[in-house]
Write a protein that holds these residues in place. Structure first.
Motif, short mmCIF file in Angstrom:
data_model
loop_
_atom_site.label_atom_id
_atom_site.label_comp_id
_atom_site.label_asym_id
_atom_site.label_seq_id
_atom_site.Cartn_x
_atom_site.Cartn_y
_atom_site.Cartn_z
N GLN A 135 87.67 0.07 61.03
CA GLN A 135 88.96 0.32 60.02
C GLN A 135 89.17 1.45 59.38
N ALA A 136 87.99 2.35 59.23
CA ALA A 136 88.29 3.64 58.73
C ALA A 136 88.74 4.66 59.97
N LEU A 137 87.76 4.37 60.93
CA LEU A 137 88.27 5.30 62.21
C LEU A 137 89.55 5.26 62.86
N PRO A 138 90.03 4.27 63.12
CA PRO A 138 91.47 4.35 63.46
C PRO A 138 92.47 4.94 62.71
N VAL A 139 92.21 4.68 61.29
CA VAL A 139 93.29 5.36 60.32
C VAL A 139 93.17 6.85 60.60
N LEU A 140 92.21 7.15 60.46
CA LEU A 140 91.83 8.64 60.48
C LEU A 140 92.16 9.55 61.72
N ARG A 141 91.53 8.79 62.93
CA ARG A 141 92.11 9.30 64.25
C ARG A 141 93.70 9.31 64.30
N GLY A 142 94.47 8.43 63.77
CA GLY A 142 95.78 8.42 63.86
C GLY A 142 96.17 9.82 63.09
N LEU A 143 95.53 10.23 62.12
CA LEU A 143 96.07 11.36 61.26
C LEU A 143 95.48 12.76 61.94
N GLY A 144 94.75 12.51 63.03
CA GLY A 144 93.95 13.59 63.32
C GLY A 144 92.97 14.25 62.26
N TRP A 145 92.09 13.32 61.66
CA TRP A 145 91.12 13.75 60.54
C TRP A 145 89.86 13.25 61.14
N VAL A 146 88.87 13.81 60.41
CA VAL A 146 87.52 13.44 60.74
C VAL A 146 86.89 12.95 59.21
N ALA A 147 85.60 12.80 59.35
CA ALA A 147 84.89 12.27 58.19
C ALA A 147 83.39 12.55 58.56
N ASP A 148 82.62 12.38 57.10
CA ASP A 148 81.12 12.40 57.50
C ASP A 148 80.45 11.09 57.13
N GLU A 149 79.62 10.67 57.99
CA GLU A 149 79.05 9.60 57.79
C GLU A 149 77.45 9.49 57.38
N ASN A 150 77.43 9.16 56.24
CA ASN A 150 76.04 9.09 55.70
C ASN A 150 75.29 7.85 56.01
N ILE A 151 74.63 7.96 56.93
CA ILE A 151 73.94 6.77 57.79
C ILE A 151 72.56 6.60 56.77
N GLN A 152 72.06 5.43 56.82
CA GLN A 152 70.81 5.04 56.55
C GLN A 152 70.26 4.37 57.84
N ILE A 153 69.07 4.50 58.11
CA ILE A 153 68.43 4.35 59.47
C ILE A 153 68.23 2.81 59.44
N SER A 154 67.47 2.22 58.39
CA SER A 154 66.88 0.69 58.32
C SER A 154 67.60 -0.01 57.24
N GLY A 155 67.71 -1.38 57.21
CA GLY A 155 68.09 -1.85 55.81
C GLY A 155 69.36 -2.57 56.22
N LEU A 156 70.44 -2.06 57.08
CA LEU A 156 71.64 -2.57 57.49
C LEU A 156 72.05 -2.77 58.95
N PRO A 157 71.18 -3.84 59.53
CA PRO A 157 71.29 -3.93 60.89
C PRO A 157 72.83 -4.35 61.06
N PRO A 158 73.33 -4.40 62.38
CA PRO A 158 74.78 -4.73 62.91
C PRO A 158 74.60 -6.58 62.61
N SER A 159 73.82 -7.24 62.28
CA SER A 159 73.88 -8.62 61.93
C SER A 159 74.69 -8.68 60.72
N GLN A 160 74.12 -7.66 59.53
CA GLN A 160 74.46 -7.68 58.26
C GLN A 160 75.69 -6.81 58.02
N GLY A 161 76.49 -6.37 59.06
CA GLY A 161 77.59 -5.64 58.80
C GLY A 161 77.34 -4.19 59.04
N GLY A 162 76.08 -3.62 59.69
CA GLY A 162 75.83 -2.29 60.08
C GLY A 162 76.43 -2.00 61.19
N LEU A 163 76.54 -0.39 61.54
CA LEU A 163 76.97 0.14 62.61
C LEU A 163 75.81 -0.16 63.62
#
Length: 292
Positions: A135-163
């Protein structure tokens, strides 16, 4: 949909569900002591010219899930709907803002590096929710903008909505900066020295090897930090850290306690611009923070 399956972890600044009073304090706590201005537009009189001296403060915004909160969500305020997010970004652009990364701000402040034209701000996304990619990436890409991803390595797997790892690489490929909240989003001030080392040092090394990026900035889980935690972050080689204390980040501030403004669900574009302006004169974050 991601919104129906995402698991919201105790993300930065969400050790408890934000109450209406807490939201009001965050949104308006600085209004009474803000410096007088000639207008209400956020950042009035402030524009960082390409190549100009790096001395201007920069607001850092904090986002979590870009989706509608499912029924019974424990922290519904951390959900910003895709339409709200898109409207906020368009409003920021109309107001003259331009999203950059923390590394770019650091280079501007300390090495005289050029920034893109406009008023710089940093968009940070905590924990590593999949909606940040979908959701966020397409919007920012359309504006030519970037962002910072503060990722945690464990505790949020893709099956629970993680990257997924492929999605993290997609963010990096789009120009996003990869930073971290540590290995498991632990309360760092409650850890043993060995555990703290694992969360701060080992996590950085894992991400550097996995994605081939520097991972220069740390984000304190739930915003908690003290002198011991700051020392560990410094020794791990990070350039600095972000907090959950509202305000703007200043060059004169301790780079290991940079202020951020949390954006909650239901915030209109006009309210967001007002909130950014209202916290500009807030004091720097304290030497330690454990919530409240």
């Amino acid at each position: 949909m991601v919104a129906a399956t995402v698991t919201v972890v105790l993300s930065a600044g969400s050790s408890s569900s934000p109450s209406p009073a807490a939201r009001a304090r965050q949104h308006h706590r600085a209004a009474a002591r803000a410096r007088p201005t000639t207008g209400s537009t956020a950042g009035a009189g402030f524009s960082a010219r390409p190549g100009s001296s790096g001395s201007q403060p920069v607001p850092i915004l904090m986002y979590h899930v870009i989706a509608s909160p499912p029924s019974g969500a424990p922290f519904p305020g951390l959900y910003v709907t895709p339409s709200e997010f898109a409207e906020q970004m368009r409003a920021l652009k109309r107001a003259g803002w331009r999203a950059v990364t923390l590394d770019q701000v650091d280079a501007y402040w300390h090495r005289g590096a050029q920034l893109p034209a406009g008023k710089p701000l940093v968009l940070t996304f905590d924990n590593g929710y999949q909606s940040q990619f979908t959701q966020a990436l397409p919007v920012l890409r359309g504006l030519g903008w970037v962002a910072d991803e503060n990722i945690q390595i464990s505790g949020l797997p893709p099956s629970q909505g993680g990257l997924t790892r492929a999605e993290v690489r997609g963010l990096i490929g789009a120009g996003w900066e990869l930073d971290t909240q540590g290995y498991s989003h632990a309360d760092l001030i409650a850890l043993s020295p060995q555990q703290l080392h694992y969360e701060v040092v080992v996590a950085r090394g894992v991400l550097q090897r996995r994605y081939g990026v520097p991972v220069n900035w740390f984000c304190y889980p739930s915003g908690h930090y003290d002198a011991t935690v700051i020392s560990a972050v410094k020794e791990a080689g990070y350039k600095g850290s972000t907090t959950v204390v509202p305000g703007w980040a200043h060059r004169r501030d301790d780079s290991y306690t940079l202020a951020r403004l949390r954006v909650l669900g239901g915030t209109s574009p006009a309210q967001l611009l007002e909130q950014i302006a209202s916290v500009r004169a807030d004091p720097a974050p304290p030497a330690e923070y454990s919530g409240g």
